[in-house]
Design an enzyme around this catalytic site. Structure first.
Site, PDB file in Angstrom:
ATOM      1  N   SER A 209      17.937  29.538  12.493  1.00  0.00           N
ATOM      2  CA  SER A 209      17.017  29.842  13.583  1.00  0.00           C
ATOM      3  C   SER A 209      16.067  28.701  13.922  1.00  0.00           C
ATOM      4  O   SER A 209      16.509  27.599  14.207  1.00  0.00           O
ATOM      5  CB  SER A 209      16.260  31.116  13.232  1.00  0.00           C
ATOM      6  OG  SER A 209      15.526  31.559  14.326  1.00  0.00           O
ATOM      7  N   HIS A 210      14.765  28.971  13.816  1.00  0.00           N
ATOM      8  CA  HIS A 210      13.769  27.970  14.231  1.00  0.00           C
ATOM      9  C   HIS A 210      13.513  26.924  13.150  1.00  0.00           C
ATOM     10  O   HIS A 210      12.741  25.995  13.372  1.00  0.00           O
ATOM     11  CB  HIS A 210      12.457  28.670  14.563  1.00  0.00           C
ATOM     12  CG  HIS A 210      11.909  29.423  13.395  1.00  0.00           C
ATOM     13  ND1 HIS A 210      12.495  30.584  12.934  1.00  0.00           N
ATOM     14  CD2 HIS A 210      10.887  29.156  12.569  1.00  0.00           C
ATOM     15  CE1 HIS A 210      11.830  31.001  11.884  1.00  0.00           C
ATOM     16  NE2 HIS A 210      10.851  30.167  11.631  1.00  0.00           N
TER      17      HIS A 210
ATOM     18  N   ASP B 273      17.172  33.110  20.101  1.00  0.00           N
ATOM     19  CA  ASP B 273      16.652  34.480  20.196  1.00  0.00           C
ATOM     20  C   ASP B 273      15.153  34.544  20.458  1.00  0.00           C
ATOM     21  O   ASP B 273      14.632  35.589  20.800  1.00  0.00           O
ATOM     22  CB  ASP B 273      17.053  35.320  18.968  1.00  0.00           C
ATOM     23  CG  ASP B 273      16.629  34.702  17.655  1.00  0.00           C
ATOM     24  OD1 ASP B 273      16.014  33.624  17.663  1.00  0.00           O
ATOM     25  OD2 ASP B 273      16.931  35.305  16.599  1.00  0.00           O
ATOM     26  N   ARG B 274      14.446  33.425  20.301  1.00  0.00           N
ATOM     27  CA  ARG B 274      13.000  33.447  20.583  1.00  0.00           C
ATOM     28  C   ARG B 274      12.713  32.924  21.978  1.00  0.00           C
ATOM     29  O   ARG B 274      13.550  32.251  22.588  1.00  0.00           O
ATOM     30  CB  ARG B 274      12.251  32.570  19.585  1.00  0.00           C
ATOM     31  CG  ARG B 274      12.375  33.062  18.172  1.00  0.00           C
ATOM     32  CD  ARG B 274      11.445  32.297  17.255  1.00  0.00           C
ATOM     33  NE  ARG B 274      11.564  32.830  15.908  1.00  0.00           N
ATOM     34  CZ  ARG B 274      10.634  32.707  14.972  1.00  0.00           C
ATOM     35  NH1 ARG B 274       9.532  32.033  15.226  1.00  0.00           N
ATOM     36  NH2 ARG B 274      10.814  33.237  13.785  1.00  0.00           N
TER      37      ARG B 274
ATOM     38  N   ASP C  28      18.495  29.184  17.483  1.00  0.00           N
ATOM     39  CA  ASP C  28      19.631  30.076  17.733  1.00  0.00           C
ATOM     40  C   ASP C  28      19.480  30.911  18.997  1.00  0.00           C
ATOM     41  O   ASP C  28      20.271  31.826  19.239  1.00  0.00           O
ATOM     42  CB  ASP C  28      19.893  30.972  16.517  1.00  0.00           C
ATOM     43  CG  ASP C  28      18.727  31.888  16.221  1.00  0.00           C
ATOM     44  OD1 ASP C  28      17.579  31.533  16.552  1.00  0.00           O
ATOM     45  OD2 ASP C  28      18.958  32.973  15.634  1.00  0.00           O
TER      46      ASP C  28
ATOM     47  N   LYS D  91      16.854  39.955  19.301  1.00  0.00           N
ATOM     48  CA  LYS D  91      15.920  39.456  20.297  1.00  0.00           C
ATOM     49  C   LYS D  91      16.646  38.406  21.122  1.00  0.00           C
ATOM     50  O   LYS D  91      17.667  37.880  20.690  1.00  0.00           O
ATOM     51  CB  LYS D  91      14.647  38.930  19.643  1.00  0.00           C
ATOM     52  CG  LYS D  91      14.825  37.844  18.578  1.00  0.00           C
ATOM     53  CD  LYS D  91      13.482  37.604  17.899  1.00  0.00           C
ATOM     54  CE  LYS D  91      13.511  36.445  16.923  1.00  0.00           C
ATOM     55  NZ  LYS D  91      14.008  36.842  15.581  1.00  0.00           N
TER      56      LYS D  91
ATOM     57  N   ASP E 106      14.463  28.956  20.749  1.00  0.00           N
ATOM     58  CA  ASP E 106      14.523  28.325  19.422  1.00  0.00           C
ATOM     59  C   ASP E 106      15.946  27.918  19.049  1.00  0.00           C
ATOM     60  O   ASP E 106      16.858  27.961  19.877  1.00  0.00           O
ATOM     61  CB  ASP E 106      13.930  29.258  18.359  1.00  0.00           C
ATOM     62  CG  ASP E 106      14.807  30.468  18.114  1.00  0.00           C
ATOM     63  OD1 ASP E 106      15.548  30.866  19.037  1.00  0.00           O
ATOM     64  OD2 ASP E 106      14.773  31.015  16.990  1.00  0.00           O
TER      65      ASP E 106
HETATM   66  C1  VG1 Z   1       9.952  35.291  10.996  1.00  0.00           C
HETATM   67  C2  VG1 Z   1       9.138  36.083  11.999  1.00  0.00           C
HETATM   68  C3  VG1 Z   1       9.829  37.397  12.315  1.00  0.00           C
HETATM   69  C4  VG1 Z   1      11.263  37.111  12.796  1.00  0.00           C
HETATM   70  C5  VG1 Z   1      12.001  36.257  11.774  1.00  0.00           C
HETATM   71  C6  VG1 Z   1      13.367  35.847  12.240  1.00  0.00           C
HETATM   72  O1  VG1 Z   1      10.056  36.010   9.786  1.00  0.00           O
HETATM   73  O2  VG1 Z   1       7.835  36.327  11.519  1.00  0.00           O
HETATM   74  O3  VG1 Z   1       9.092  38.092  13.274  1.00  0.00           O
HETATM   75  O4  VG1 Z   1      11.960  38.310  12.990  1.00  0.00           O
HETATM   76  O5  VG1 Z   1      11.259  35.071  11.509  1.00  0.00           O
HETATM   77  O6  VG1 Z   1      13.297  35.174  13.457  1.00  0.00           O
HETATM   78  P1  VG1 Z   1       9.119  35.716   8.499  1.00  0.00           P
HETATM   79  O7  VG1 Z   1       9.626  36.621   7.439  1.00  0.00           O
HETATM   80  O8  VG1 Z   1       9.259  34.269   8.199  1.00  0.00           O
HETATM   81  O9  VG1 Z   1       7.720  36.038   8.947  1.00  0.00           O
HETATM   82  V1  VG1 Z   1      14.337  33.895  13.730  1.00  0.00           V
HETATM   83  O10 VG1 Z   1      14.231  33.467  15.376  1.00  0.00           O
HETATM   84  O11 VG1 Z   1      13.792  32.787  12.638  1.00  0.00           O
HETATM   85  O12 VG1 Z   1      15.812  34.515  13.294  1.00  0.00           O
HETATM   86 CO    CO Z   2      15.782  32.487  16.040  1.00  0.00          CO
END
Ligand code: VG1
Ligand code: CO
Length: 548
Positions: free
Chosen positions: A118-119, A286-287, A284, A381, A282
């Site tokens: 992801s990010h 989804d953000r 992948d 998302k 981001d």
């Molecule tokens: C973070 C965010 C959460 C989101 C998750 C995955 O998790 O706070 O809201 O669903 O990332 O998003 P954490 O446990 O680090 O707070 V992504 O776009 O990184 O798949």
């Molecule tokens: Co993501």
């Protein structure tokens, strides 16, 4: 059809102890994933946690980061060896998370595997990840992720087919063992879905009339999608999409669309050269980040505004059934749900908790403070969906982002909101901080901190209203009598040490007080957050590493 000669092998292996999925799949340093059998162990553990997939379809794709292609070849050969009948792979190994969800649903696949962290940054020294999505297109629920983890702790062998690599860059079919591997266009299904939800002609018209957009794909997965949607289908000027080629190291950047890592967009939006809308997604896809000319929209506000305006988009014309938000997300959306007299649900962090509510038709729109918004069109998302929703709202209301946000605050009140992250602190300290907070909980109600008085404090636990599953210890909440709130939790997506997240919120109904700078408006709560949790003592930090 190409037929690759192939033979199933059973490979002996030993368990790795660290394969428990976090908030969104398994995320580790790339080097950890490159250890012998590490990825294969996890993939076999996924299959061991599933039943009834023989002959069925698996969707596979990733965000294009370093090790994506190698990982996809392993997943293909293992899925074929384990009995999947068909494996759909995005061309080039590319599928954004929401597109993977859309393809799983459209193709009625058994499930999907998405390779992404992801990010988190990518590259040999950065992060890699893998997650499993079920047949509704959404992240595997905890029951499955825990079964995967259990199997990873006892695994002795995995099955893989000995076969040459599949050509990921050519659309078409290849037989690998008993399975057909189909390389698909990663954009087509997703684009068609977006066209079915939003008023493309109306959005195209505002571009024709001179509306300007700057979308930063952050050298991550959304580039091809954004170009196809904004530039080709909607007629936004060429160059509206920047950093539009997915790169294995995201160009050395951190593909996290927030005010720190996409600072240049904020600067642009606040400058004289500001386009009508600045947006980003981001790693992948989804953000989302939404910034109008002179107006940043917090993700929590964005969720509330989308909920209040979704009926302006054709796909939501008949209204929305309900709204869900993760617990730390501000309560701005709650006020909209109250006004619309629709259901409102508060879930633990992570999209996997929205799946049941969406499947049961209890909610239509979901969101998280971490720049996540989406709807029942998929079970993830969806960054580009959020941008299209904003474009549709702007086209329908014929006004600017700033005006929409201000009018929303005037109607519902403003939720000042900020998240303070203390990244990569020592795990022991972070865990001790949370343990200390838990111990303090019973004594907090009634305590005063300056003008602030604690009304209630708890460790958030969630009972899923659909399947009655219980998730405990999902974050410490401290609620104050005048409607403010502090939430503490540890991240479940980091790959080094621990990350403490502190979420701070203040509700301000009075429009005369809506023009404060956010950190200023929250100053006393920020000081109080330190006092209650003794953050500097436990983390050794005197300020957060990231403020969003
Ligand atoms: C973070 C965010 C959460 C989101 C998750 C995955 O998790 O706070 O809201 O669903 O990332 O998003 P954490 O446990 O680090 O707070 V992504 O776009 O990184 O798949
Ligand atoms: Co993501």
């Amino acid at each position: 059809m190409t037929i690759l000669l192939s033979e199933i092998r059973t490979v002996a292996t030993k368990p790795y102890p660290d394969q428990r999925p976090g908030t969104s799949g398994l995320r580790k340093k790339t080097k950890i994933f490159q250890q012998p059998h590490y990825l294969a162990n996890f993939v076999q553990s996924i299959f061991a946690a599933l039943e009834g997939f023989k002959g069925k379809t698996l969707v596979v794709g990733g965000d294009g980061r370093f090790f994506n292609r190698e990982a996809i070849q392993i997943v293909i050969r293992m899925a074929a060896a384990n009995g999947f009948g068909e494996i759909l792979v995005g061309r080039g190994g590319i599928l954004s998370t929401p597109a993977a969800s859309a393809v799983i649903r459209a193709e009625q696949a058994f499930g999907g595997i998405v390779l992404s962290a992801s990010h988190n940054p990518g590259g040999p020294e950065a992060d890699f990840g893998i997650k499993y999505n079920i047949s509704n297109g959404g992240p595997a629920p905890e029951k499955i992720t825990e079964a995967i983890f259990a199997h990873s702790g006892t695994i002795q062998s995995y099955k893989i087919i000995e076969a040459p690599d599949v050509d990921l860059d050519r659309l078409g079919e290849t037989r690998v063992g008993g399975a057909i591997v189909r390389i698909i266009d990663p954009v087509a299904v997703y684009l068609a879905l977006m066209e079915s939800l939003f008023d493309f002609p109306a959005i195209a018209q505002i571009f024709k009339d001179g509306f300007t957009l700057k979308f930063d794909a952050m050298s991550a997965v959304t580039g091809p999608y954004a170009k196809a949607i904004f530039e080709d289908a909607l007629g936004a000027a060429k160059g509206s999409v920047i950093n539009g080629e997915p790169l294995p190291d995201f160009g050395g950047h951190h593909p996290d669309p927030n005010l720190v890592h996409a600072r240049h967009l904020l600067d642009l939006a606040m400058s004289d050269a500001a386009p009508d809308l600045c947006a980003a997604s981001d790693g992948d896809g989804d953000r989302n980040l939404i910034i109008g000319r002179g107006q940043f929209v917090t993700p929590s506000d964005s969720l509330a505004i989308i909920a209040a305006n979704a009926h302006l988009a054709p796909g939501y014309r008949s209204g929305i059934a309900g709204v869900a938000r993760s617990m730390p997300t501000s309560r701005a959306a709650d006020r909209v749900a109250e006004k619309l007299k629709i259901g409102m649900y508060e879930t633990p962090t992570g999209w996997k908790f929205f799946g049941n509510l969406l499947d049961a038709g209890r909610v239509t729109i979901c969101g998280e403070e971490s720049a996540g918004a989406g709807s029942n069109h998929v079970r993830e998302k969806d960054g580009l969906w959020a941008v299209l929703m904003w474009l549709n709202i702007l086209a329908a209301r014929k006004t600017g982002v700033k005006e929409i946000v201000r009018a929303h605050w005037a109607e519902f009140g403003r939720h000042y909101y900020s998240r303070h992250d203390y990244e990569e602190v020592a795990s022991e300290g972070a865990e001790a901080l949370i343990a200390n907070l838990r111990a303090k909980l019973p004594g907090l109600p009634g305590q005063g901190f300056g003008a602030l008085k604690v009304e209630a404090a708890d460790d958030f636990a969630y009972t899923d209203p659909v399947d009655a599953s219980v998730s405990e210890k999902q974050g410490i909440r401290v609620l104050f009598t005048e409607g403010s709130r502090i939430v503490y939790r540890l991240s479940g997506t980091g790959t080094a040490g621990a990350t403490l997240r502190v979420y701070i919120e203040r509700y301000e109904p009075d429009p005369a007080k809506h023009e404060l700078e956010t950190q200023e408006a929250l100053a006393d709560l920020i000081a109080c957050a330190e006092k209650i949790a003794e953050i500097s003592r436990y983390t050794g930090r005197d300020k957060p590493s990231v403020i969003t």
